[in-house]
Each structure stands twice: as structure tokens, then as C-alpha cells.
Design an enzyme around this catalytic site. Structure first.
Site, PDB file in Angstrom:
ATOM      1  N   LYS A  41      -0.959   0.165   4.247  1.00  0.00           N
ATOM      2  CA  LYS A  41      -0.285  -0.308   3.032  1.00  0.00           C
ATOM      3  C   LYS A  41       0.849  -1.250   3.412  1.00  0.00           C
ATOM      4  CE  LYS A  41       1.772   1.687  -1.117  1.00  0.00           C
ATOM      5  NZ  LYS A  41       2.228   2.927  -1.717  1.00  0.00           N
ATOM      6  N   SER A 128       9.772   3.189  -8.011  1.00  0.00           N
ATOM      7  CA  SER A 128      10.009   2.240  -6.917  1.00  0.00           C
ATOM      8  C   SER A 128       9.399   0.884  -7.261  1.00  0.00           C
ATOM      9  CB  SER A 128       9.391   2.765  -5.619  1.00  0.00           C
ATOM     10  OG  SER A 128      10.052   3.926  -5.200  1.00  0.00           O
TER      11      SER A 128
END
Ligand code: PNS
Length: 160
Positions: A41, A128
């Protein structure tokens, strides 16, 4: 010792994460905030930087430890001897995502119970990803992240 793991990406850490840590820590002898190392990621902040930010924002909590982990959460919970995994619930969509994860983790490690804590309304809109988006356009994120990290997170996310 009753130990709990609070896992996540924390990219970046927010006031929502801090609330969960502050409410979760008194329930256990030790709360391990565990930052996932996921090379697949692309994160905004490196895993070391996120762990460092989490350490600074939880410095006032003596029974909180910040670590990083890779691989399966169920295995990490076993490794640390945790009896619980803490996750936050902000909405029904969080629940929909968390349910199968909790069931799978229980199948893999029945010794760690997933505990879901409902976030308070003051922070349930915080994520986030919202912090990343707002900051990338130069918006004010001071109400979304811990004060001691706001300038650093804003600078790290602002597009050139
Ligand atoms: O903050 P996030 O991104 O919602 O956290 C997700 C996290 C880290 C808890 C989850 O992706 C995870 O546990 N990953 C480790 C790999 C794993 O155990 N996968 C199986 C879960 S069903």
C-alpha cells in the site's frame, strides 16, 4: 497481564484514534497500538513516521506502547499474548467492514476477542482519508488531528 492490541494504518493518526486509545487504555494493563507494515500500500507517511507520531501523541498514557507489525493481525495478537483487539465504530459502514474481519480474526485466533468501541459524536466524522484530502488542498486540519502533530501532518500532506 491483560493486553489489548489496537491495530490500524494510522495514515495519519487523528483525534479519532486518540479518543479510542484514551478510552481503551484504562480497560487493560497494556494497550499496544500496532501500525500495519504494508509494503503493497502506498502510504502518505512511512510506517516509522506514523509510529513516531503515535508515540508522541500518547506520551501521557503510561500503559500505551506503539509497535509495528506485518502479516496477519491474528498472528500478531497471538505473539503479543493479547486477549483483545480493539476497533473503533463510527458508522454502520464501519460495522459492515468490521464484522467479517472480526469473524475471520476469531477463526484464526479464538484467544483474542475483537472489541468494538463506538466513537463519540465529536470525532465520528474524522477519518485519515479526510485529513489527507483536506490537507492536500491546504485546508485547516487542526480540529481533526492532535495539536502536537497538526503542523507536521499539514506540511507532509500539502501538495507542492
Ligand atoms: O486502519 P485500518 O486501515 O482500517 O486497519 C486495517 C487493519 C490494519 C486492522 C487490517 O487491514 C489488518 O488487520 N491487516 C493485517 C492483515 C490481516 O490480518 N488480514 C486479515 C483480516 S480479515
Amino acid at each position: 497481564m491483560r493486553r489489548c492490541v489496537y491495530p490500524g494504518s494510522f495514515d495519519p493518526p487523528t483525534l479519532g484514534h486518540l479518543e479510542l486509545i484514551e478510552r481503551g487504555a484504562p480497560l487493560f494493563d497494556e494497550l499496544i497500538v500496532a501500525v500495519l507494515r504494508n509494503p503493497a500500500k502506498k502510504n502518505a507517511f512511512s510506517v516509522e513516521r506514523r509510529a513516531d507520531m503515535l508515540r508522541r501523541m500518547t506520551a501521557h498514557l503510561p500503559n500505551v506502547r506503539v509497535e509495528t507489525f506485518s502479516g496477519l493481525l491474528a498472528d500478531y495478537a497471538e505473539l503479543t499474548g493479547a486477549c483483545a483487539v480493539l476497533r473503533g465504530l463510527r458508522s454502520e459502514s464501519d460495522l459492515a467492514a468490521e464484522l467479517p474481519m472480526a469473524q475471520l480474526n476469531r477463526m484464526l485466533n479464538p484467544r483474542a476477542e475483537t472489541l468494538m468501541m463506538i466513537t463519540s459524536p465529536e470525532v465520528s466524522h474524522i477519518s485519515s482519508s479526510a485529513v489527507r484530502e483536506i490537507a492536500s488542498f491546504g485546508g485547516d486540519i487542526s480540529a481533526l488531528v492532535p495539536e502536537c502533530l497538526a503542523a507536521e501532518i499539514a506540511a507532509g500532506l500539502k501538495k507542492e
